[in-house]
Design an enzyme around this catalytic site. Sequence first.
Site, PDB file in Angstrom:
ATOM      1  N   TYR A  27       0.825  -1.216   0.000  1.00  9.35           N
ATOM      2  CA  TYR A  27       0.000   0.000   0.000  1.00  9.35           C
ATOM      3  C   TYR A  27       0.859   1.266   0.000  1.00  9.35           C
ATOM      4  CZ  TYR A  27      -4.701  -1.901   0.800  1.00  9.35           C
ATOM      5  OH  TYR A  27      -5.918  -2.509   0.661  1.00  9.35           O
ATOM      6  N   LYS A  41       3.072 -15.564   2.370  1.00  9.05           N
ATOM      7  CA  LYS A  41       3.305 -16.303   1.127  1.00  9.05           C
ATOM      8  C   LYS A  41       4.805 -16.546   1.053  1.00  9.05           C
ATOM      9  CE  LYS A  41       1.808 -18.031  -2.809  1.00  9.05           C
ATOM     10  NZ  LYS A  41       0.875 -19.166  -2.935  1.00  9.05           N
ATOM     11  N   ASP A  53      -3.084 -18.439   0.345  1.00 11.90           N
ATOM     12  CA  ASP A  53      -4.080 -19.151  -0.477  1.00 11.90           C
ATOM     13  C   ASP A  53      -4.779 -20.222   0.357  1.00 11.90           C
ATOM     14  OD1 ASP A  53      -1.603 -20.438  -0.377  1.00 11.90           O
ATOM     15  OD2 ASP A  53      -1.648 -21.148  -2.454  1.00 11.90           O
ATOM     16  N   ASP A  93      -6.377  -7.039   4.035  1.00  6.89           N
ATOM     17  CA  ASP A  93      -7.488  -6.385   3.340  1.00  6.89           C
ATOM     18  C   ASP A  93      -8.390  -7.435   2.708  1.00  6.89           C
ATOM     19  OD1 ASP A  93      -8.965  -4.225   2.141  1.00  6.89           O
ATOM     20  OD2 ASP A  93      -7.982  -4.723   0.249  1.00  6.89           O
ATOM     21  N   ASP A 120     -12.407  -9.009   4.165  1.00  7.21           N
ATOM     22  CA  ASP A 120     -13.671  -9.032   3.419  1.00  7.21           C
ATOM     23  C   ASP A 120     -14.231 -10.453   3.409  1.00  7.21           C
ATOM     24  OD1 ASP A 120     -13.416  -6.299   2.689  1.00  7.21           O
ATOM     25  OD2 ASP A 120     -14.332  -6.711   0.737  1.00  7.21           O
TER      26      ASP A 120
HETATM   27  C1  IPM Z   1     -10.407  -1.147   3.869  1.00  9.81           C
HETATM   28  C2  IPM Z   1     -10.634  -0.498   2.528  1.00  9.81           C
HETATM   29  C3  IPM Z   1      -9.447   0.418   2.263  1.00  9.81           C
HETATM   30  C4  IPM Z   1      -8.215  -0.449   2.181  1.00  9.81           C
HETATM   31  C5  IPM Z   1      -9.579   1.298   1.016  1.00  9.81           C
HETATM   32  C6  IPM Z   1     -10.870   2.083   1.019  1.00  9.81           C
HETATM   33  C7  IPM Z   1      -8.402   2.211   0.891  1.00  9.81           C
HETATM   34  O1  IPM Z   1     -10.828  -1.450   1.545  1.00  9.81           O
HETATM   35  O2  IPM Z   1     -10.276  -0.414   4.870  1.00  9.81           O
HETATM   36  O3  IPM Z   1     -10.342  -2.379   3.933  1.00  9.81           O
HETATM   37  O4  IPM Z   1      -7.933  -1.043   1.129  1.00  9.81           O
HETATM   38  O5  IPM Z   1      -7.498  -0.526   3.171  1.00  9.81           O
HETATM   39 MN    MN Z   2     -10.838  -3.502   2.296  1.00  6.98          MN
END
Ligand code: IPM
Ligand code: MN
Length: 350
Positions: A137, A186, A218, A242, A246
């Site tokens: 990042y 990884k 993975d 990240d 999700d």
């Molecule tokens: C998160 C989001 C952010 C990230 C974006 C909006 C920059 O997806 O906080 O997970 O990738 O960190």
């Molecule tokens: Mn995110």
Amino acid sequence: MAENIAVIRGDGVGAEVIDATLVVLDKISQKHNIDFKYTDVVAGGAAIDRFGNPLPDESLETLLKSDAILLGALGGPKWDSAPVRPEQALLAIRKNLNLYANLRPAKLYPSLNGICPVKNADGTDLIIVRELTGGIYYGKRGMTRMNTGLTAFDTESYGELEIERITRVAYELAQKRKKHLTSVDKANILQSSALWRKVVHEINGDYPDVTVDDLYVDNAAMQLIKQPQKFDVIVTSNMFGDILSDEASVLAGSMGLLPSASLNDTTLGLYEPVHGSAPDIAGLDVVNPSAAILSAAMMLRYSFAEYDAADSIENAVEKTLNTYRTADVQQNSKTTVKCSEFAKIVADNI
Ligand code: IPM
Ligand code: MN
């Protein structure tokens, strides 16, 4: 003395989930005798519209002076072709405040078993510790013309000290939980992961009561769905965290339920739902405010050391979900409510 909370409503559903959260915090303030002073801060798309800058200097200064930051959501398709994206505000806040430790708990409440799309996820209760101010990042990036045509690159790089500090956060959390840490990397491919793995194991000596194991990312993505109960604390890099967070949100039943805390070595932290600005449902009062409300509980715990108040928010959200649901977690046997109604019921349950 009042706790100074900087409030970034941001874009899309951000304002709705924050308003809902403040209803709950008002109740906490009465019940637990804590004073909150709120200062609105403009950032993200809203700040691009007004100032042409997603994080104006004045906003950053206010954040640096606050005791904690509550954030709704940033971004949206409206700014897809803007010269700078709203998300840049978040990256700049994380870096400027040195918020290197991102905690993302995912818990499946028993009453939500029926709506979790993953079979046999009951009992899931894990927390992802995501490194938040390093890795790809923030690594070297660029675009050059080469014989492959226009070529772009981003770099993953981690220093020992960066790995060490996030790993210590994860070990300390694990000590307060089931004492099981999973480090995700990884290391079969990446040098940065090989170093990550080495440091994680060296540090284990300081936390001998914690069992640590490693998973390639993975495999971790698969195990999370196959046997989520096997996880307690997961520590991983910015990018892997990240993606996996999700994925983990599905285990809780809805993205609308996942809170987060972004911490540094002081008590100033940033608290925000894991979900985004959901422009498709913004302004309709249907968004699930649980993630934002639970983020406020994390604020009480990590910034203000108000543990009873934090517990009481978490218990009230769980209790409310037993009977009342926003549209994203609707079930036949439950009463469907709007975002604002849900918040009032949570407050009543405190
Ligand atoms: C998160 C989001 C952010 C990230 C974006 C909006 C920059 O997806 O906080 O997970 O990738 O960190
Ligand atoms: Mn995110």
